[in-house]
Structure formats: structure tokens, C-alpha cells
Design an enzyme around this catalytic site. Structure first.
Site, short mmCIF file in Angstrom:
data_model
loop_
_atom_site.label_atom_id
_atom_site.label_comp_id
_atom_site.label_asym_id
_atom_site.label_seq_id
_atom_site.Cartn_x
_atom_site.Cartn_y
_atom_site.Cartn_z
CE LYS A 40 -33.47 -25.17 25.37
NZ LYS A 40 -34.40 -24.29 26.10
N GLY A 41 -33.74 -27.53 18.94
CA GLY A 41 -34.70 -27.75 17.86
C GLY A 41 -34.61 -29.10 17.17
CD GLU A 108 -29.79 -26.61 13.08
OE1 GLU A 108 -30.38 -27.19 13.99
OE2 GLU A 108 -29.25 -25.50 13.20
CG ASP A 109 -34.04 -26.76 14.02
OD1 ASP A 109 -33.04 -26.28 13.43
OD2 ASP A 109 -34.56 -26.21 15.02
CG ASP A 112 -33.16 -18.87 8.25
OD1 ASP A 112 -33.78 -18.75 7.20
OD2 ASP A 112 -33.17 -18.01 9.14
CE LYS A 140 -36.79 -20.34 7.40
NZ LYS A 140 -37.58 -19.43 8.27
CB VAL A 162 -41.91 -23.39 10.19
CG1 VAL A 162 -42.50 -23.11 8.82
CG2 VAL A 162 -40.41 -23.60 10.08
CG ASP A 168 -38.09 -22.02 19.93
OD1 ASP A 168 -37.38 -22.10 18.91
OD2 ASP A 168 -37.89 -21.19 20.83
NE ARG A 174 -37.65 -25.69 22.17
CZ ARG A 174 -36.75 -25.11 21.38
NH1 ARG A 174 -36.56 -25.56 20.17
NH2 ARG A 174 -36.04 -24.07 21.79
#
Ligand code: 5GP
Length: 192
Positions: A40-41, A108-109, A112, A140, A162, A168, A174
Site C-alpha cells: 500500500k506504501g 515503489e515507496d 531496501d 537505502k 521511516v 507505515d 501512512r
């Protein structure tokens, strides 16, 4: 009480997202694109980014989860919350449309370890798209486990957990307009 410190303000985010939209519009000038958001990010990022791309564009969404192997937030030795992704990605919602012969941009948020986007990229490639690019708001790189190349990156950030602007912690935060570092997260969050 969880401690939230602003890392990227709403103004800083808005400026960079507008620039990313311009870069995408320039690269796909005269072509159609499909933006595929990772739920959902990325929902908030996609909705802002899309409005800065004046091209013929459609949306789709894909859902993935690390269930069964649920990532946890743990404290690193410096006392910061750290993301502990255990590495198993599972599809929870497939794309609605075919990606065959389309210019696909995965939205994408945060990038990582790279596991999620590697998994999704493979799924999309199986459709034989015309092109496939990745737009990640945050990166990151110090956490990478699998190499992955994102063509559009908003901000490179240090290894901190974060939240905000779609991101979230146990489904919360969010809706924060800024991106914040979450320190001292609650140990047993409701909904985790
Ligand atoms: P990767 O598969 O690249 O390790 O992780 C990507 C996913 O992990 C992101 O879509 C996001 O859901 C989650 N993630 C990684 N780092 C963070 C973080 O700092 N904050 C939040 N809220 N989620 C994160």
C-alpha cells in the site's frame, strides 16, 4: 511514546516528486505508459507523481507481502529502529491488466534489500513489456541484499526506519505528510 523526527518535509518531497515526473515525461515523450504501484506504501507517491506526468498514462496496482516471514522492527545497537526484512515475498494482489508490449513503470515507496522489486520485476518481465523501469521515492542502498537498478530515485537515505507519505509502521502513520524517522516504536503495536 514513539518518537517521530522529520527527515524529509512535505515541501522537499513535493519538489522532488515534481522533478521525477518531469524526468519520466521527458524519457517517454510521445509514448503511453502504465504506472504500476506497489500496495500500500506507494499509493500516495503514485498519486502525486502521476499528476506531474503529462503523458497518456494508465494505472495498475500490485500487492505483495512478507507474511509468514513477517518483517519486524528491531533496535540496532545505536538504539535506532531498524527494518529486519526476512526475505520471503508473496503476491497478495496481481496486476489487473496485461503488461505485454507496454511501457511499465513500477512505482515503489522505498528500495531496501531489493527483494520486493526483484520479485515484482520478474513477474512483470514474464508479460514481455515493451520497457520496464523503476521509480522509487526512497533508496537505502546500504541495506541491499539483491542488486537492483532503479532509473528514478527520489532520495537516498541512511539506514533508518521511516514512516509517513504512505509508509507505515503496523499500518499506522501512512497519512503523515512528511517522511519521519520512527524511533522507539511501540513493542506490541495494535494491528501489527
Ligand atoms: P525490500 O524488499 O527492498 O527489502 O523492501 C521494500 C519494502 O520494505 C518496502 O516496500 C516497504 O514496505 C518495506 N520497508 C523497507 N524499509 C522501510 C522503512 O524504513 N519504513 C517502512 N515503513 N517500510 C520499509
Amino acid at each position: 511514546m514513539p518518537d517521530l523526527k522529520v527527515l524529509l518535509s512535505r515541501e522537499t518531497i513535493a519538489k522532488r516528486v515534481a522533478e521525477m515526473g518531469k524526468e519520466i515525461a521527458r524519457d517517454f515523450d510521445g509514448q503511453s505508459i502504465i504506472l504500476v504501484g506497489v500496495l500500500k506504501g506507494a499509493a500516495i507517491f503514485l498519486s502525486d507523481l502521476a499528476r506531474h506526468i503529462p503523458l497518456d498514462a494508465t494505472f495498475d496496482f500490485i500487492g505483495v507481502s512478507s507474511y509468514g516471514n513477517r518483517p519486524t522492527v528491531k533496535e540496532d545497537p545505536a538504539g535506532h529502529a531498524a527494518w529486519d526484512s526476512l526475505g520471503e515475498v508473496r503476491l497478495t494482489k496481481d496486476m489487473d491488466s496485461s503488461m505485454a508490449d507496454r511501457n511499465v513503470i513500477l512505482v515503489e515507496d522505498i528500495l531496501d534489500t531489493g527483494l520486493t522489486l526483484n520479485y515484482i520485476s520478474k513477474l512483470v518481465r514474464a508479460h514481455q513489456p515493451k520497457s520496464l523501469r523503476i521509480a522509487a521515492l526512497l533508496d537505502k542502498p546500504s541495506r541491499r541484499k539483491q542488486p537492483i537498478e532503479a532509473q528514478y530515485i527520489g532520495f537516498t537515505i541512511p539506514d533508518a526506519y521511516v514512516v509517513g507519505y504512505g509508509l507505515d509502521y503496523a499500518e499506522r502513520y501512512r497519512n503523515l505528510p512528511d517522511i519521519c524517522v520512527l524511533e522507539n516504536p511501540p513493542e506490541n503495536p495494535v494491528g501489527a
